[in-house]
Design a protein around this motif. Sequence first.
Motif, PDB file in Angstrom:
ATOM      1  N   ILE A 106       0.858  -1.194   0.000  1.00 12.62           N
ATOM      2  CA  ILE A 106       0.000   0.000   0.000  1.00 12.62           C
ATOM      3  C   ILE A 106       0.894   1.244   0.000  1.00 12.62           C
ATOM      4  CG2 ILE A 106      -1.725   1.278   1.344  1.00 12.62           C
ATOM      5  CD1 ILE A 106      -2.629  -1.402   2.484  1.00 12.62           C
ATOM      6  N   PRO A 107       0.543   2.284  -0.757  1.00  8.80           N
ATOM      7  CA  PRO A 107       1.331   3.527  -0.711  1.00  8.80           C
ATOM      8  C   PRO A 107       1.502   4.007   0.734  1.00  8.80           C
ATOM      9  CG  PRO A 107      -0.335   3.658  -2.425  1.00  8.80           C
ATOM     10  CD  PRO A 107      -0.600   2.382  -1.678  1.00  8.80           C
ATOM     11  N   MET A 163      -8.099   5.786   2.572  1.00 10.36           N
ATOM     12  CA  MET A 163      -8.659   4.543   3.134  1.00 10.36           C
ATOM     13  C   MET A 163      -9.186   3.654   2.011  1.00 10.36           C
ATOM     14  SD  MET A 163      -8.347   3.977   6.339  1.00 10.36           S
ATOM     15  CE  MET A 163      -9.658   2.804   6.695  1.00 10.36           C
ATOM     16  N   ALA A 164      -9.843   4.249   1.018  1.00 11.65           N
ATOM     17  CA  ALA A 164     -10.357   3.474  -0.118  1.00 11.65           C
ATOM     18  C   ALA A 164      -9.207   2.826  -0.877  1.00 11.65           C
ATOM     19  CB  ALA A 164     -11.169   4.386  -1.047  1.00 11.65           C
ATOM     20  N   THR A 165      -8.120   3.566  -1.076  1.00  9.64           N
ATOM     21  CA  THR A 165      -6.938   3.020  -1.750  1.00  9.64           C
ATOM     22  C   THR A 165      -6.388   1.825  -0.975  1.00  9.64           C
ATOM     23  OG1 THR A 165      -6.349   5.191  -2.639  1.00  9.64           O
ATOM     24  CG2 THR A 165      -4.579   3.566  -2.516  1.00  9.64           C
ATOM     25  N   LYS A 178      -8.824  -1.240  -1.208  1.00 11.94           N
ATOM     26  CA  LYS A 178      -8.762  -1.887  -2.524  1.00 11.94           C
ATOM     27  C   LYS A 178      -7.511  -2.742  -2.635  1.00 11.94           C
ATOM     28  CE  LYS A 178     -11.291   1.652  -5.057  1.00 11.94           C
ATOM     29  NZ  LYS A 178     -11.170   2.847  -5.882  1.00 11.94           N
ATOM     30  N   SER A 179      -6.393  -2.201  -2.182  1.00  5.06           N
ATOM     31  CA  SER A 179      -5.128  -2.922  -2.257  1.00  5.06           C
ATOM     32  C   SER A 179      -5.175  -4.183  -1.395  1.00  5.06           C
ATOM     33  CB  SER A 179      -3.990  -2.007  -1.802  1.00  5.06           C
ATOM     34  OG  SER A 179      -2.759  -2.637  -1.942  1.00  5.06           O
ATOM     35  N   ILE A 180      -5.737  -4.075  -0.202  1.00  6.64           N
ATOM     36  CA  ILE A 180      -5.856  -5.233   0.689  1.00  6.64           C
ATOM     37  C   ILE A 180      -6.769  -6.287   0.075  1.00  6.64           C
ATOM     38  CG2 ILE A 180      -6.792  -5.994   2.921  1.00  6.64           C
ATOM     39  CD1 ILE A 180      -5.753  -3.270   4.047  1.00  6.64           C
ATOM     40  N   LEU A 205      -7.467 -11.602  -2.299  1.00  9.43           N
ATOM     41  CA  LEU A 205      -8.019 -12.442  -3.365  1.00  9.43           C
ATOM     42  C   LEU A 205      -6.916 -13.245  -4.039  1.00  9.43           C
ATOM     43  CD1 LEU A 205     -10.654 -10.107  -5.062  1.00  9.43           C
ATOM     44  CD2 LEU A 205     -11.097 -12.299  -3.973  1.00  9.43           C
ATOM     45  N   ALA A 206      -5.793 -12.579  -4.344  1.00 12.02           N
ATOM     46  CA  ALA A 206      -4.661 -13.258  -4.981  1.00 12.02           C
ATOM     47  C   ALA A 206      -4.104 -14.335  -4.066  1.00 12.02           C
ATOM     48  CB  ALA A 206      -3.581 -12.242  -5.340  1.00 12.02           C
ATOM     49  N   HIS A 207      -4.010 -14.052  -2.784  1.00  4.17           N
ATOM     50  CA  HIS A 207      -3.493 -15.003  -1.802  1.00  4.17           C
ATOM     51  C   HIS A 207      -4.398 -16.230  -1.707  1.00  4.17           C
ATOM     52  CE1 HIS A 207      -1.498 -16.533   1.749  1.00  4.17           C
ATOM     53  NE2 HIS A 207      -2.648 -16.533   2.399  1.00  4.17           N
ATOM     54  N   ASN A 208      -5.708 -15.982  -1.701  1.00  2.28           N
ATOM     55  CA  ASN A 208      -6.676 -17.101  -1.619  1.00  2.28           C
ATOM     56  C   ASN A 208      -6.616 -17.975  -2.861  1.00  2.28           C
ATOM     57  OD1 ASN A 208      -7.521 -16.316   0.901  1.00  2.28           O
ATOM     58  ND2 ASN A 208      -9.256 -15.101   0.143  1.00  2.28           N
ATOM     59  N   ARG A 209      -6.434 -17.354  -4.019  1.00  3.51           N
ATOM     60  CA  ARG A 209      -6.326 -18.138  -5.262  1.00  3.51           C
ATOM     61  C   ARG A 209      -5.087 -19.033  -5.245  1.00  3.51           C
ATOM     62  NH1 ARG A 209      -7.337 -13.075  -8.412  1.00  3.51           N
ATOM     63  NH2 ARG A 209      -9.593 -12.889  -8.471  1.00  3.51           N
ATOM     64  N   GLU A 210      -3.967 -18.479  -4.733  1.00  2.77           N
ATOM     65  CA  GLU A 210      -2.722 -19.248  -4.681  1.00  2.77           C
ATOM     66  C   GLU A 210      -2.832 -20.452  -3.750  1.00  2.77           C
ATOM     67  OE1 GLU A 210       0.293 -16.507  -3.402  1.00  2.77           O
ATOM     68  OE2 GLU A 210       0.055 -15.252  -5.186  1.00  2.77           O
ATOM     69  N   ASN A 211      -3.635 -20.320  -2.700  1.00  2.00           N
ATOM     70  CA  ASN A 211      -3.713 -21.369  -1.686  1.00  2.00           C
ATOM     71  C   ASN A 211      -4.837 -22.376  -1.929  1.00  2.00           C
ATOM     72  OD1 ASN A 211      -1.504 -20.424  -0.246  1.00  2.00           O
ATOM     73  ND2 ASN A 211      -2.754 -18.952   0.858  1.00  2.00           N
TER      74      ASN A 211
END
Length: 197
Positions: free
Chosen positions: A142-143, A178-180, A183-185, A190-196
């Motif tokens: 996150i920035p 906060m929105a940024t 979204k990043s989280i 989602l990417a982490h769940n797909r990998e696992n």
Amino acid sequence: MKTKRNLTIGGPEFSDVRLFRSIKEGDYEAMDIFFNRYYNSLCRFGLLYESNADIVEEEVADVFIQLWNRRERLDEVMNPRSYVYVMTKNRMKKRVKTDHYHESMDETSGLKLALPSVEEQIIEKEQKEIDRSKISEILDDIPKKSRLIFELSRVDGLKYREISELLNISPRTVENHMATAMKSISRSLLAHNRENR
């Protein structure tokens, strides 16, 4: 016989305002509780102004020393949490100004600033590479300012209005950061769940 005060987390004595009243009376135990409650959060906040963690830790420690030395005035403080954040912000801004002044003096006098030693660079690098949990990895993406605002809100429990006052930005800007962060989280989870799967 005098019984030891019981400052329990759920008890009414444990509120920041009560702790400030006790600190004003010279209660070192209350000061210790308040220090433990906010030290790490204030160090994280200080990193917005200064990237050297050692300097930040030193300045935040000085905030608590200053708080203790001026404890007679603490009954005037309505929001202790905001108060120590503002103290930290002011100390860090003053430190940055002083550092910039000394750097410009060194440059104009033709002196070179000392670079950190190889050992210091290695130690600093190792500290940054300490194992972190998945949430820390996500937060690293996150920035910087969005991460700070996210942590002030979700970790430290500050309201958007308090954050906007601390950082001198509008509440709308706080919402955008906060929105940024959210979204990043969400993307990272989602990417982490797909990998696992």
